[in-house]
Design a protein around this motif. Sequence first.
Motif, PDB file in Angstrom:
ATOM      1  N   HIS A   1     -12.060   2.396   2.412  1.00 59.03           N
ATOM      2  CA  HIS A   1     -12.200   1.048   2.955  1.00 59.03           C
ATOM      3  C   HIS A   1     -12.331  -0.017   1.860  1.00 59.03           C
ATOM      4  CE1 HIS A   1     -13.614  -1.583   6.426  1.00 59.03           C
ATOM      5  NE2 HIS A   1     -13.681  -2.356   5.358  1.00 59.03           N
ATOM      6  N   GLN A   2     -13.292   0.157   0.981  1.00 64.01           N
ATOM      7  CA  GLN A   2     -13.552  -0.868  -0.031  1.00 64.01           C
ATOM      8  C   GLN A   2     -12.376  -1.044  -0.998  1.00 64.01           C
ATOM      9  OE1 GLN A   2     -15.677  -3.439  -0.705  1.00 64.01           O
ATOM     10  NE2 GLN A   2     -16.127  -2.945   1.417  1.00 64.01           N
ATOM     11  N   THR A   3     -11.745   0.066  -1.339  1.00 65.28           N
ATOM     12  CA  THR A   3     -10.612   0.011  -2.272  1.00 65.28           C
ATOM     13  C   THR A   3      -9.450  -0.773  -1.663  1.00 65.28           C
ATOM     14  OG1 THR A   3     -11.294   2.183  -3.090  1.00 65.28           O
ATOM     15  CG2 THR A   3      -9.083   1.461  -3.688  1.00 65.28           C
ATOM     16  N   VAL A   4      -9.141  -0.481  -0.410  1.00 67.19           N
ATOM     17  CA  VAL A   4      -8.045  -1.171   0.274  1.00 67.19           C
ATOM     18  C   VAL A   4      -8.406  -2.639   0.499  1.00 67.19           C
ATOM     19  CG1 VAL A   4      -6.716  -1.306   2.435  1.00 67.19           C
ATOM     20  CG2 VAL A   4      -7.133   0.927   1.354  1.00 67.19           C
ATOM     21  N   TYR A   5      -9.647  -2.888   0.905  1.00 65.54           N
ATOM     22  CA  TYR A   5     -10.093  -4.260   1.161  1.00 65.54           C
ATOM     23  C   TYR A   5      -9.974  -5.108  -0.106  1.00 65.54           C
ATOM     24  CZ  TYR A   5     -13.110  -8.223   2.120  1.00 65.54           C
ATOM     25  OH  TYR A   5     -13.597  -9.498   2.255  1.00 65.54           O
ATOM     26  N   LYS A   6     -10.491  -4.561  -1.199  1.00 67.21           N
ATOM     27  CA  LYS A   6     -10.482  -5.281  -2.474  1.00 67.21           C
ATOM     28  C   LYS A   6      -9.038  -5.571  -2.923  1.00 67.21           C
ATOM     29  CE  LYS A   6     -12.258  -4.691  -7.060  1.00 67.21           C
ATOM     30  NZ  LYS A   6     -12.571  -3.650  -8.037  1.00 67.21           N
TER      31      LYS A   6
ATOM     32  N   GLY B   1      -5.480   3.825  -6.817  1.00 68.33           N
ATOM     33  CA  GLY B   1      -6.612   3.797  -5.883  1.00 68.33           C
ATOM     34  C   GLY B   1      -6.331   4.560  -4.594  1.00 68.33           C
ATOM     35  N   ASP B   2      -7.406   4.881  -3.904  1.00 70.32           N
ATOM     36  CA  ASP B   2      -7.364   5.684  -2.685  1.00 70.32           C
ATOM     37  C   ASP B   2      -7.008   4.808  -1.476  1.00 70.32           C
ATOM     38  OD1 ASP B   2      -7.842   7.298  -0.506  1.00 70.32           O
ATOM     39  OD2 ASP B   2      -9.867   7.892  -1.119  1.00 70.32           O
ATOM     40  N   LEU B   3      -5.902   5.119  -0.827  1.00 70.08           N
ATOM     41  CA  LEU B   3      -5.426   4.297   0.299  1.00 70.08           C
ATOM     42  C   LEU B   3      -6.281   4.466   1.540  1.00 70.08           C
ATOM     43  CD1 LEU B   3      -1.597   5.013  -0.076  1.00 70.08           C
ATOM     44  CD2 LEU B   3      -2.843   2.985  -0.858  1.00 70.08           C
TER      45      LEU B   3
ATOM     46  N   LEU C   1       0.856  -1.179   0.000  1.00 69.56           N
ATOM     47  CA  LEU C   1       0.000   0.000   0.000  1.00 69.56           C
ATOM     48  C   LEU C   1       0.893   1.229   0.000  1.00 69.56           C
ATOM     49  CD1 LEU C   1      -2.731  -1.152   2.547  1.00 69.56           C
ATOM     50  CD2 LEU C   1      -3.054  -0.791   0.087  1.00 69.56           C
ATOM     51  N   GLY C   2       0.781   2.024  -1.031  1.00 71.27           N
ATOM     52  CA  GLY C   2       1.640   3.192  -1.196  1.00 71.27           C
ATOM     53  C   GLY C   2       2.667   2.909  -2.265  1.00 71.27           C
ATOM     54  N   GLY C   3       2.883   3.887  -3.146  1.00 71.62           N
ATOM     55  CA  GLY C   3       3.771   3.670  -4.292  1.00 71.62           C
ATOM     56  C   GLY C   3       4.828   4.747  -4.423  1.00 71.62           C
ATOM     57  N   GLY C   4       5.266   5.299  -3.298  1.00 71.05           N
ATOM     58  CA  GLY C   4       6.284   6.357  -3.303  1.00 71.05           C
ATOM     59  C   GLY C   4       7.693   5.796  -3.369  1.00 71.05           C
ATOM     60  N   GLN C   5       8.635   6.614  -2.927  1.00 71.34           N
ATOM     61  CA  GLN C   5      10.045   6.216  -3.047  1.00 71.34           C
ATOM     62  C   GLN C   5      10.391   5.012  -2.180  1.00 71.34           C
ATOM     63  OE1 GLN C   5       9.194   9.388  -2.185  1.00 71.34           O
ATOM     64  NE2 GLN C   5      10.222  10.010  -0.303  1.00 71.34           N
TER      65      GLN C   5
ATOM     66  N   ASP D   1      -1.521   3.034  -5.267  1.00 71.05           N
ATOM     67  CA  ASP D   1      -1.213   4.411  -4.894  1.00 71.05           C
ATOM     68  C   ASP D   1      -2.251   5.340  -5.512  1.00 71.05           C
ATOM     69  OD1 ASP D   1       1.311   5.978  -3.654  1.00 71.05           O
ATOM     70  OD2 ASP D   1       0.505   7.174  -5.297  1.00 71.05           O
ATOM     71  N   PRO D   2      -2.536   6.453  -4.827  1.00 66.38           N
ATOM     72  CA  PRO D   2      -3.525   7.392  -5.398  1.00 66.38           C
ATOM     73  C   PRO D   2      -3.001   8.163  -6.599  1.00 66.38           C
ATOM     74  CG  PRO D   2      -2.706   8.191  -3.289  1.00 66.38           C
ATOM     75  CD  PRO D   2      -2.163   6.812  -3.463  1.00 66.38           C
ATOM     76  N   SER D   3      -1.688   8.167  -6.830  1.00 69.25           N
ATOM     77  CA  SER D   3      -1.151   8.899  -7.984  1.00 69.25           C
ATOM     78  C   SER D   3      -0.772   7.950  -9.109  1.00 69.25           C
ATOM     79  CB  SER D   3       0.080   9.706  -7.555  1.00 69.25           C
ATOM     80  OG  SER D   3       0.802  10.114  -8.695  1.00 69.25           O
ATOM     81  N   LYS D   4      -1.241   8.283 -10.306  1.00 69.35           N
ATOM     82  CA  LYS D   4      -0.922   7.457 -11.481  1.00 69.35           C
ATOM     83  C   LYS D   4       0.569   7.526 -11.818  1.00 69.35           C
ATOM     84  CE  LYS D   4      -5.324   7.463 -13.921  1.00 69.35           C
ATOM     85  NZ  LYS D   4      -6.113   8.105 -14.985  1.00 69.35           N
ATOM     86  N   ASP D   5       1.210   8.601 -11.394  1.00 70.24           N
ATOM     87  CA  ASP D   5       2.624   8.831 -11.698  1.00 70.24           C
ATOM     88  C   ASP D   5       3.541   8.391 -10.555  1.00 70.24           C
ATOM     89  OD1 ASP D   5       2.442   9.859 -14.196  1.00 70.24           O
ATOM     90  OD2 ASP D   5       2.204  11.946 -13.525  1.00 70.24           O
ATOM     91  N   ALA D   6       3.028   7.616  -9.623  1.00 73.22           N
ATOM     92  CA  ALA D   6       3.811   7.226  -8.446  1.00 73.22           C
ATOM     93  C   ALA D   6       5.118   6.544  -8.861  1.00 73.22           C
ATOM     94  CB  ALA D   6       2.988   6.292  -7.576  1.00 73.22           C
TER      95      ALA D   6
END
Lengths: 393, 393
Positions: free
Chosen positions: B65-70, B60-62, B19-23, B43-48
Amino acid sequence: MSTSSDTSYFSSSFTLGILGGGQLGKMLLYETRKWDITTKVMDPSKDAPCRLACNEFIHGDLMDHQTVYKFGKNVDVLTIEIENVNIDALEQLEEEGVRVYPTPRELRLIQNKITQKLFYVDHGIPTADFSRFAYTSEIQESISNGGLHLPIVWKSAQFGYDGQGVKIIREISDLKGLPNVECLAEELIPFKTELAVIVARNAGGSGVNYPVVEMEFHPEANQVEYVLCPARIDDKIAKKAIKTALKVSEELQHVGLLAVEMFLTQEDEVLVNEVAPRPHNSGHYSIEASYTNQFEQHLRCILGLPLGNTESKVAGVMVNLVGAEGHEGEVYYENIEQILDLRGVTPHIYGKSLTRPFRKMGHVTIVNEDMQEARKIAAEVKQTINVISKKKV
Amino acid sequence: MSTSSDTSYFSSSFTLGILGGGQLGKMLLYETRKWDITTKVMDPSKDAPCRLACNEFIHGDLMDHQTVYKFGKNVDVLTIEIENVNIDALEQLEEEGVRVYPTPRELRLIQNKITQKLFYVDHGIPTADFSRFAYTSEIQESISNGGLHLPIVWKSAQFGYDGQGVKIIREISDLKGLPNVECLAEELIPFKTELAVIVARNAGGSGVNYPVVEMEFHPEANQVEYVLCPARIDDKIAKKAIKTALKVSEELQHVGLLAVEMFLTQEDEVLVNEVAPRPHNSGHYSIEASYTNQFEQHLRCILGLPLGNTESKVAGVMVNLVGAEGHEGEVYYENIEQILDLRGVTPHIYGKSLTRPFRKMGHVTIVNEDMQEARKIAAEVKQTINVISKKKV
């Protein structure tokens, strides 16, 4: 493709093209990701280890002129991770302004083992004696009439890679089954050990060398089993090996990495065996052991960046992970957890889903302040891990 | 998703979710590629920075609830590279059998700076004195009636990251513009230096610690400027810091990496400032300096593999590359070529296309056998490279 000379390589539109998408390319991509350099990779296999981590993966034939040409027209700098690519296309690209490293001229010279050997002879670089033949069938004739004496090493002129295209001929019957192609018969050197030196050189002609490494081959598969850095040789021999490697690199006017493989003879002579104009198996130890690993160094060379420090932080031993005999199918790395429990051990898994006997599936690096200890742990690694398949395909 | 307990992690169907697509995720992916572990990143950013090198990238939004669960239902082990994720979803996933590390219980405790501080108090872990407030506006009242004395450090209870959500309050006017949220007012510690210890712990409870590092903050941006490993402190203090960090990790029953940040007071007391349950900026030096880098170590922890050697091969100094003030737009790394010419210097470029003042854009590691020399080169790096923009957006 960027056009401005002002463009940086980092987080920019500059694009590096890589021909070949195997493990060498995969490890090169760790470095392009580290520096956020945009990459395109082409490989004939859709499942190539490079399919991830490049910006664009193109499925295509590396030997097809138009395919390679089209790929190269869309990049700023073009490099290779395998020598067997269409060189005519590279020459055309170079003429049209694409920077191609290693140069097509050099690749053409190296790609053919006969022109490579003639190059050594022409430039006074020590190498094993050899005879050239238009067809393998002529070797038997030459032996029959006393022109050639066994044992010899048979090498096909074209397309040698990973021990394919090379065979030791001790008896005439060993020639059976070999392709009837242009080849050379080389004196079999009863060497003490095999050495290698990687030279990094940029377009400006600056060159630096990595320490001499010592290589140990698997007797049957003709693949490297252990690579030790530094080699356990005396300083005088190390200096001779480095001097020879630098001379080869300079005479080739090489740009990029050049791995120079050498035999150390019983008389402590150093003979050049062959060269590879790219990151090389003998430099994998550098990822964990060196200040600048060979993949980053290759980028530095071909992008005209300052060359990095080639010294080692610690001693390194590399063990190739090759598919076990008798196993073919979905790969399983048996006992990998056990080797992760040994000190300073890092496995690298290339990402090939299917194993087969002697296929290069990965490697393991063992680093330690003490070379003897590293070598000991390396032997334990080798005895412990097995690249097998549980299910046959 | 694999179901067999027999499945290996390497070149298999086993899937790690991040979960999370940063550095931090990006650097974790170097290790999953090295071991050919299948990954999905959200990650919420397409450019992560993680958009490349994972097997699947999901936008997706971290916090949903449903997004993370899925997302979590399709992986075998789930980890994070940022704390601000939907914890209810993680709890549901854990109940349904997904291994989530760090655990939702721990994340919930850490995510709120008040519960985190109370945890230290409850477990006898030394930390700076503090008062809690339901709203920032109550602080001014408390100062007025003499309940609180300036200076203090204001910290919002939720969503602090990279200096956001933290402000030093020297005068009442400094409170202006702060969000009126649940917060705490902490005693401002006139520390000698800041220290950090990374602890690696697996589900079985085995824990190992990295050496103590020393951190130097940018006075305005409240971001780390230099991290030095090892810290230039005496053994007695190092032992105290390590003991404290191990205690925090054990009491939290942490699984994965835990970075414990501490103040060293004028009286040589060690006070826990805060913790991060993941790879951390203070451990970036480990990529070049340590036997096992922090990202590989995190994988070892959460996958139940043997923990790696945390010792250093050489001394390391890390310099953060943050966006220069007055520059906003397409990033350009000015003078990066010059720093590549310095000994033992490795820049890491995170791959964010746009810079803005104080944005973390990358870091540079300087390794050397001698810490003093490394620190000297680090200062040169800092003076040389600039993260700017040539074009305004």
